[in-house]
Design an enzyme around this catalytic site. Structure first.
Site, PDB file in Angstrom:
ATOM      1  N   GLU A 164       0.825  -1.208   0.000  1.00 29.75           N
ATOM      2  CA  GLU A 164       0.000   0.000   0.000  1.00 29.75           C
ATOM      3  C   GLU A 164       0.864   1.264   0.000  1.00 29.75           C
ATOM      4  O   GLU A 164       0.561   2.243  -0.681  1.00 29.75           O
ATOM      5  CB  GLU A 164      -0.930   0.019   1.219  1.00 29.75           C
ATOM      6  CG  GLU A 164      -2.005  -1.056   1.229  1.00 29.75           C
ATOM      7  CD  GLU A 164      -1.527  -2.360   1.861  1.00 29.75           C
ATOM      8  OE1 GLU A 164      -0.302  -2.583   1.972  1.00 29.75           O
ATOM      9  OE2 GLU A 164      -2.387  -3.180   2.234  1.00 29.75           O
TER      10      GLU A 164
ATOM     11  N   SER B  49      19.820  -8.518 -22.346  1.00 29.01           N
ATOM     12  CA  SER B  49      18.433  -8.108 -22.537  1.00 29.01           C
ATOM     13  C   SER B  49      18.344  -6.918 -23.482  1.00 29.01           C
ATOM     14  O   SER B  49      19.221  -6.061 -23.506  1.00 29.01           O
ATOM     15  CB  SER B  49      17.794  -7.754 -21.194  1.00 29.01           C
ATOM     16  OG  SER B  49      18.517  -6.734 -20.559  1.00 29.01           O
TER      17      SER B  49
ATOM     18  N   GLU C 153      16.038 -11.781 -24.375  1.00 28.97           N
ATOM     19  CA  GLU C 153      15.403 -12.072 -23.079  1.00 28.97           C
ATOM     20  C   GLU C 153      13.962 -11.575 -22.939  1.00 28.97           C
ATOM     21  O   GLU C 153      13.485 -11.326 -21.825  1.00 28.97           O
ATOM     22  CB  GLU C 153      16.267 -11.522 -21.914  1.00 28.97           C
ATOM     23  CG  GLU C 153      17.670 -12.108 -21.890  1.00 28.97           C
ATOM     24  CD  GLU C 153      18.541 -11.604 -20.724  1.00 28.97           C
ATOM     25  OE1 GLU C 153      17.988 -11.161 -19.710  1.00 28.97           O
ATOM     26  OE2 GLU C 153      19.776 -11.684 -20.840  1.00 28.97           O
TER      27      GLU C 153
ATOM     28  N   GLU D 162      28.220  -9.495  -3.854  1.00 33.95           N
ATOM     29  CA  GLU D 162      27.409  -9.128  -2.691  1.00 33.95           C
ATOM     30  C   GLU D 162      27.193 -10.291  -1.726  1.00 33.95           C
ATOM     31  O   GLU D 162      26.707 -10.094  -0.624  1.00 33.95           O
ATOM     32  CB  GLU D 162      26.088  -8.493  -3.124  1.00 33.95           C
ATOM     33  CG  GLU D 162      25.143  -9.431  -3.830  1.00 33.95           C
ATOM     34  CD  GLU D 162      23.859  -8.710  -4.269  1.00 33.95           C
ATOM     35  OE1 GLU D 162      23.981  -7.706  -4.971  1.00 33.95           O
ATOM     36  OE2 GLU D 162      22.787  -9.170  -3.896  1.00 33.95           O
TER      37      GLU D 162
ATOM     38  N   HIS E  88      29.099 -12.211 -16.653  1.00 39.00           N
ATOM     39  CA  HIS E  88      28.857 -10.769 -16.552  1.00 39.00           C
ATOM     40  C   HIS E  88      28.616 -10.397 -15.102  1.00 39.00           C
ATOM     41  O   HIS E  88      27.952 -11.122 -14.361  1.00 39.00           O
ATOM     42  CB  HIS E  88      27.639 -10.369 -17.394  1.00 39.00           C
ATOM     43  CG  HIS E  88      27.141  -9.002 -17.058  1.00 39.00           C
ATOM     44  ND1 HIS E  88      27.819  -7.868 -17.399  1.00 39.00           N
ATOM     45  CD2 HIS E  88      26.056  -8.594 -16.355  1.00 39.00           C
ATOM     46  CE1 HIS E  88      27.164  -6.808 -16.942  1.00 39.00           C
ATOM     47  NE2 HIS E  88      26.091  -7.225 -16.299  1.00 39.00           N
TER      48      HIS E  88
ATOM     49  N   CYS F 252      27.743  -6.772 -12.586  1.00 32.53           N
ATOM     50  CA  CYS F 252      27.290  -5.378 -12.753  1.00 32.53           C
ATOM     51  C   CYS F 252      28.164  -4.377 -12.037  1.00 32.53           C
ATOM     52  O   CYS F 252      27.684  -3.347 -11.612  1.00 32.53           O
ATOM     53  CB  CYS F 252      25.886  -5.218 -12.207  1.00 32.53           C
ATOM     54  SG  CYS F 252      24.708  -6.215 -13.036  1.00 32.53           S
TER      55      CYS F 252
ATOM     56  N   HIS G  93      22.002   3.128 -17.398  1.00 28.51           N
ATOM     57  CA  HIS G  93      20.989   3.583 -16.439  1.00 28.51           C
ATOM     58  C   HIS G  93      20.276   4.843 -16.898  1.00 28.51           C
ATOM     59  O   HIS G  93      19.298   5.252 -16.285  1.00 28.51           O
ATOM     60  CB  HIS G  93      21.621   3.820 -15.069  1.00 28.51           C
ATOM     61  CG  HIS G  93      22.165   2.564 -14.473  1.00 28.51           C
ATOM     62  ND1 HIS G  93      23.488   2.200 -14.611  1.00 28.51           N
ATOM     63  CD2 HIS G  93      21.569   1.569 -13.800  1.00 28.51           C
ATOM     64  CE1 HIS G  93      23.666   1.038 -14.014  1.00 28.51           C
ATOM     65  NE2 HIS G  93      22.520   0.631 -13.517  1.00 28.51           N
TER      66      HIS G  93
ATOM     67  N   CYS H 205      25.629  -3.010 -18.994  1.00 28.23           N
ATOM     68  CA  CYS H 205      24.721  -4.043 -18.476  1.00 28.23           C
ATOM     69  C   CYS H 205      23.617  -4.266 -19.508  1.00 28.23           C
ATOM     70  O   CYS H 205      23.697  -3.747 -20.623  1.00 28.23           O
ATOM     71  CB  CYS H 205      24.151  -3.605 -17.125  1.00 28.23           C
ATOM     72  SG  CYS H 205      23.285  -4.906 -16.231  1.00 28.23           S
TER      73      CYS H 205
END
Ligand code: GLN
Ligand code: ZN
Length: 768
Positions: A20, A448, A499, A620, A656, A658, A709, A741
């Site tokens: 919400e 992609s 993709e 990460e 690959h 990022c 981006h 990317c």
């Protein structure tokens, strides 16, 4: 009647069970919702969360855990730490400035402030949550500049709910900050200016009637030095003196204390919180070390995943601790904030009951905390819950949905040679050169192509059964056909299928592998209003039928040029899912690796010569403490190799990532032994590539030459310059040309223009 053991919740999800909050904030940004309407919905969610916890009987209910964007940003606003470029006038921070800090723009987009860069965002410890990084300089002064924490406390008081305001502690706040202009900035130099403001904040909370105040210092779970430990001591020595009746609870979570244990246990505060899920063996040591009067909040219900707590195990742990500190001083708690766990399992009406019976989301987790606290004092009223829990644990353990003999056998019989290519890279390179005959500086993309509104609509229609499978597949084939033809016209050297069939790079694979289940409302906040719905890995993983094969082969059938097969790697699938807790993560990753290995080999068998295995989440996954890195990297690299390296020498494996911050894990990146690696490098203007030359990285590299981006179309010159820079550290015959990317978030128009320029840039340099 025996006095109950107290319970403690560190934080509660705030986005709302049906997202919400996301919806109203985004409408507010668009201007279709007023500020008052937004604040009303936000208030309702907050109140609802408190009421749920109160109803269940939680003793320490958090407040200020709610946020319209991020709790670190809230802290910066509370402390008045606003970067100078925002031209803040020093008055109470309003919503407009708040969202501008986070997003660079706000509702008043037209203002002259609309071009101001937002603050940076980065990962919150080892979670998939991202916080707004505080930007500090030597000149930053702190001053209470937001009343949020006070008004939320009062809001709850007015409803007769006593809450425990939650703040990020001063040292964690400082150590997570950044000075964008100065790399060797020492944020702890600001501590003497910061502490007085914390003192003022806790005092004001005390005056408002707060009985408990929680200060989060998860920095204890990381590698911190003597200076930081000293700063922690000084901070709490001073802050604790600022109040007299309110009590402080300092919380560490996401890991153990290790060598910082004594600093932690000696903090002059009334209560300490530990993460007994991440560091189970430390809990008893902490009990032994705390002075006789301190309370201990034991985080035993995992806030980081979705599994039911094992009551029997937890009670065994808790009983030992109880015998050490006594029931007056023990608090049963969630391990960390429940922010990282979805809202309520009850909404999952379509999930198989057998699986659902193993799970627990936030609403269920707070009940678990209460049941455990009651059970500890032998309270009979929870005997049913204990019995049901035991049954659920037994059913899960023996479930045929989970245990697949053949998968386990296969994992146990992997041979050492399964991890290796048969020839070293230098020799493979020669064979592959002969096979593909690519030009120097081959041009390619990351996978992609634009996910147009039309593609999304068709997918949604297919999922809703509005269109048939064959109609959907026809549509996808057509997309692939057009994508291939566009790439041929652009004169790219290695093509991709685009993709179009994928919603998400993990979900797409998870949906087609055994051992995964998906939720309908299992949303977890990733940053701001962005939420993700991680798949749940509940059982042994296997692949029944090929996943990508048909699409890739179709794409390849349309062109003479090589088409790259495109897969998401095992570590990324693991990292972006909720992972089963009944076997080591490394074992689950190995099962995924083997399932994908079959896909790799099927692609190879069908004549696909180049296969890319994306691992954007490899880095990460690094543990919080450096001492644990080697172990993680060992199995992570092994899993990639197991997945990729079963191919022939003439097959070219790409990977690959990022990002390009490889300095400290360069050896592991090289150990993947992918023939080609592509990564993001444009935004850092190739600076990060130094790591590759310093370490003499042995294989081919495709540093991104343009940032995907933004819709901006980079010029040929600009990309030529970046490539020239790359050529100063990477030998010409090892360099590839590609964007940073995937292009799924871009529009076709700018994509064609950008890629056109990129190919021109590559050609310019080929001729020199
Ligand atoms: N192949 C993926 C794509 O192009 C890679 C995405 C990623 O690195 N996150 O979209
Ligand atoms: Zn990427």
């Amino acid at each position: 009647m025996t006095k109950q053991i107290r319970t403690n919740v560190l934080g509660y999800p705030r986005i709302g069970a049906k997202r919400e909050l996301k919806k109203v904030i985004e409408d507010f940004w668009k201007g279709t919702y007023s500020q008052d309407e937004l604040l009303k919905v936000a208030g309702d969610l907050r109140i609802e969360n408190w009421k749920i916890q109160k109803k269940e009987g939680i003793t320490l209910i958090p407040s200020n855990d709610f946020s319209l964007y991020d709790q670190m940003l809230d802290m910066s606003c509370l402390l008045g730490a606003i970067p100078s470029r925002f031209d803040w006038d020093g008055s109470e921070i309003d919503l407009d400035l708040y969202f501008r800090l986070a997003r660079g723009k706000s509702k008043t987009d037209g203002s002259d402030q609309s071009n101001v860069l937002p603050c940076e965002m980065t990962k919150w410890f080892d979670t998939n949550y991202h916080y707004i990084v505080p930007e500090l300089t030597e000149d930053t002064d702190f001053r209470i500049s937001s009343s949020k924490v006070f008004s939320e406390f009062k809001e709850a008081c007015d409803l007769n709910i006593m809450t425990k305001p939650v703040l990020i502690g001063p040292v964690t706040y400082l150590l997570l900050s950044k000075n964008p202009d100065k790399e060797n900035f020492n944020p702890l130099e600001l501590l003497h200016k910061l502490i007085p403001v914390y003192c003022e904040i806790v005092k004001r909370l005390e005056d408002a009637g707060a009985e408990w105040i929680q200060l989060d210092e998860p920095i204890f779970s990381t590698d911190i030095n003597e200076d930081a430990l000293k700063a922690l001591q000084i901070s709490y020595d001073t802050i604790s003196k600022a109040i007299s009746t309110a009590q402080l609870i300092v919380a560490n979570y996401f890991g153990g204390l290790g060598e910082h244990l004594s600093t932690f246990t000696n903090l002059p505060v009334q209560a300490l919180h530990i993460d007994a899920v991440r560091a189970p063996s430390e809990a008893a040591l902490v009990c032994d070390a705390i002075c006789n009067d301190k309370l201990l909040s034991v985080g035993i219900v995992n806030g980081r995943n979705i599994w039911k707590n094992n009551f029997e195990d937890s009670l065994n742990t808790l009983r030992v601790l109880l015998s050490k500190v006594g029931k007056e001083r023990l608090l049963v708690a969630t391990s960390c904030s429940l922010l990282h766990s979805p809202a309520a399992l009850a909404s999952e009406t379509e999930m198989e009951d057998e699986i659902k019976n193993w799970l627990s989301f936030s609403e269920e987790k707070i009940k678990e905390v209460v049941v455990l606290a009651k059970a500890l004092t032998g309270n009979e009223s929870v005997s049913d819950e204990l019995k049901q829990n035991k049954e659920a644990m037994q059913l899960r353990q023996s479930s045929s949905l989970i245990n697949k003999e053949d998968v386990k056998n296969r994992c146990n019989t992997v041979k050492p040679e399964n991890y290796n290519r048969t020839l070293p890279y230098q020799e493979r390179k020669v064979i592959q050169k002969a096979r593909f005959n690519l030009p120097e500086l081959p041009a390619t993309t990351i996978g992609s192509f634009p996910q147009t509104i039309e593609i999304r609509k068709k997918r949604a229609d297919f999922k809703k059964n509005v269109i048939s499978r064959s109609e959907y597949e026809e549509f996808l084939k057509n997309e692939i056909k057009e994508t291939i033809s566009k790439q041929e016209i652009l004169d790219l050297d290695v093509l991709v299928h685009g993709e179009a069939e994928r919603n998400d790079m993990v979900e797409y694979f998870g949906e087609q592998l055994d051992g995964f289940v998906f939720t309908k409302f299992g949303w977890v906040q990733s940053y701001g209003t962005r939420c993700v719905k991680p798949p749940i890995i509940y059982g042994d993983i296997s692949r029944q039928v090929p996943i990508t094969l048909e699409w890739i082969c179709y794409a390849q059938s349309l062109t003479e040029r090589p088409v790259k097969g495109m897969l998401t790697g095992p570590i990324t699938i693991l990292q972006w899912s909720f992972v089963r807790d009944d076997q080591p993560r490394s074992e689950t990753a190995k099962q995924i690796a083997l399932a994908l290995r079959d896909e790799v080999q099927d692609l190879e068998k069908s004549g696909i010569g180049i296969i890319q295995i994306d691992e954007p989440a490899l880095r990460e996954g690094l543990p919080l403490k450096k001492a644990d890195w080697a172990e993680y990297l060992r199995w992570a690299v092994d899993c990639f190799r197991l997945c990729a390296n079963g191919v022939k020498n003439e097959t070219q494996i790409h990977t690959h990532m990022c990002y390009c911050e490889f300095n400290d894990i360069m050896d592991s990146i090289a150990a993947l032994d992918a023939d080609v690696i592509s990564m993001e490098a444009a935004r850092s203007k190739m600076e990060l590539l130094r790591a590759f030359s310093d370490s003499k990285y042995p294989n081919d590299i495709g540093p991104g030459v343009y940032d995907i981006h933004s819709p901006r179309v980079p010029s040929v010159d600009e990309m030529v310059q970046l490539l020239e820079k790359a050529l100063t550290v990477i030998p010409r015959e090892y360099l590839w040309v590609n964007p940073d990317c995937g292009l799924k978030t871009r529009k076709w128009e700018e994509t064609i223009e950008s890629l056109g320029n990129m190919v021109k840039a590559a050609k310019t340099l080929r001729n020199t």
